[in-house]
Motif scaffolding. Structure first.
Motif, short mmCIF file in Angstrom:
data_model
loop_
_atom_site.label_atom_id
_atom_site.label_comp_id
_atom_site.label_asym_id
_atom_site.label_seq_id
_atom_site.Cartn_x
_atom_site.Cartn_y
_atom_site.Cartn_z
N GLU A 40 8.65 21.39 -59.05
CA GLU A 40 9.53 21.76 -60.16
C GLU A 40 8.81 21.61 -61.49
N VAL A 93 8.44 24.54 -64.37
CA VAL A 93 9.21 24.54 -65.62
C VAL A 93 8.50 23.93 -66.81
N ASP A 129 6.62 23.34 -70.03
CA ASP A 129 6.37 24.28 -71.12
C ASP A 129 5.16 23.78 -71.92
N GLU A 151 13.79 21.61 -69.88
CA GLU A 151 13.24 21.44 -68.53
C GLU A 151 13.58 20.07 -67.94
#
Length: 376
Positions: A18, A22, A24, A357
């Motif tokens: 994950e 996600v 950034d 996120e």
């Protein structure tokens, strides 16, 4: 997908997946379960697991863990008047404000009429002296609003008056040094090479937010009415902020440090007992203020100096306590599930707050925990 470095314990691979999906830009993620580190990840070419980033308001978690320890010791009493410890604070109708009121953002003292220069804002003693003379912006106790840039200076002055030592000194002696927590309220000069400056958010025409009027209550709370007032996102990039470690926003930490601090707060760690007794953790995580926040102009819930983090993330157990930061940070302790979590990133998110996120990352962490703990 992003290239991810670091390790996870068996069973927590979905958290790494994950994070790769996600994250950034440059970011760090760490988590503990019942005192054992289960996640230690980072991504980005310009940082590693040892990099230190501005903690922004996650600094309030370190500050108020320190206050919780002094309450636990019997040195401070949450229901004692602030003016008992700090007589000058009684000016302008603040004589009945309790320490609990102050830490629950009910004191009405979100800023000063004239605002603060950059140098002023970096120095908790200067901020506290100014606010002692300030008339509150609402009748204390009648409402609540986030004291974004000043609550740590206020609670820190109570600590200094009660003990003769600064909050920053207590944090170093009670939390940072004995538990090897990579979190600094006052960054030593020799650690400056590990600091990675925060990058501004990317703003395009469709991503512009209306700013509060300079002399509105939110404008005063975020110091927008001072002609030399810095932007919030810039604060940790100033050397004097890092050096002095303003307790509301001036901390510097890695995700490892954020998570380890909360692990030490609620779990046995490296053979040492938890810092907080269960009843103290429960009191500081209990809702004190909930409803419409007159500064943020949205629904919020605060405990004693902490966010009620389970309000935002339904996976968390009741009584969770932590604090997010404008740079995207999220950090918390969940005593019921034995989880401690820390996340930070280099580029400030849009809007400035806990990065979005965090939600899927926290879901993945709790999903992994359920799978690990489920009967075979």
């Amino acid at each position: 997908m992003t290239t991810v470095h670091g390790t996870v314990k068996p069973g927590f691979e979905r958290v790494r997946d994950e994070f790769a999906a996600v994250a950034d830009g440059s970011a760090q993620l760490a988590a503990y379960h019942r005192g054992e580190q289960v996640v230690d990840l980072w991504t980005g070419q310009d940082i590693d697991g040892d990099s230190l980033l501005g903690a922004y308001s996650a600094s309030k978690g370190a500050a108020h863990l320190t206050v919780a320890l002094l309450v636990q010791d019997g040195v401070l009493d949450l229901d004692q008047r602030v003016s008992h410890y700090w007589p000058e604070f009684a000016a302008e109708g603040k004589q009945d404000v309790t320490l609990r009121d102050l830490l629950a953002h009910r004191g009405g003292l979100v800023g000063s009429d004239e605002g603060f220069s950059r140098a002023d804002l970096a120095d908790d003693r200067v901020v506290a002296e100014r606010l002692a003379r300030q008339r509150p912006f609402w009748r204390p106790g009648s409402a609540f609003g986030y004291h974004a840039l000043v609550v740590g200076a206020l609670s820190g002055e109570v600590v200094r008056r009660a003990t003769g030592r600064t909050l920053q000194e207590h944090f170093a002696d009670r939390v940072r040094d004995p538990y090897a927590v990579d979190f600094y309220l006052g960054l030593p000069a020799e650690l400056e090479p590990r600091f990675v400056s925060t990058q501004p958010m990317v703003l395009t025409p469709e991503r512009q937010l209306p700013l509060p009027a300079a002399n509105s209550l939110p404008g005063i709370a975020f110091n927008r009415h001072h002609p030399q007032g810095p932007e919030v996102w810039e604060l940790p990039n100033f050397p004097e902020v890092r050096r002095l470690g303003a307790a509301s926003f001036g901390g510097v930490a890695s995700a490892r440090g954020l998570a380890r601090m909360y692990a030490a707060a609620i779990s046995p760690l490296d053979g040492e007992p938890p810092l907080l007794k269960p009843e103290i953790a429960a009191e500081f995580g209990q809702i004190q203020s909930v409803g419409y926040d007159v500064v943020l102009r949205e629904h919020k819930a605060f405990g004693v100096g902490f966010h009620v983090t389970s309000e935002r993330y339904p996976e968390l157990g009741q009584g969770s306590l932590g604090h997010s930061g404008a740079g995207g940070q999220q950090a918390f302790a969940d005593p019921r599930n034995g989880i401690a979590y820390g996340y930070t990133r280099r580029r400030i998110p849009f809007p400035a707050a806990a990065a979005p996120e965090n939600e899927p990352l926290i879901k993945a962490l709790y999903s992994a925990l359920r799978a690990v703990e489920s009967p075979r």
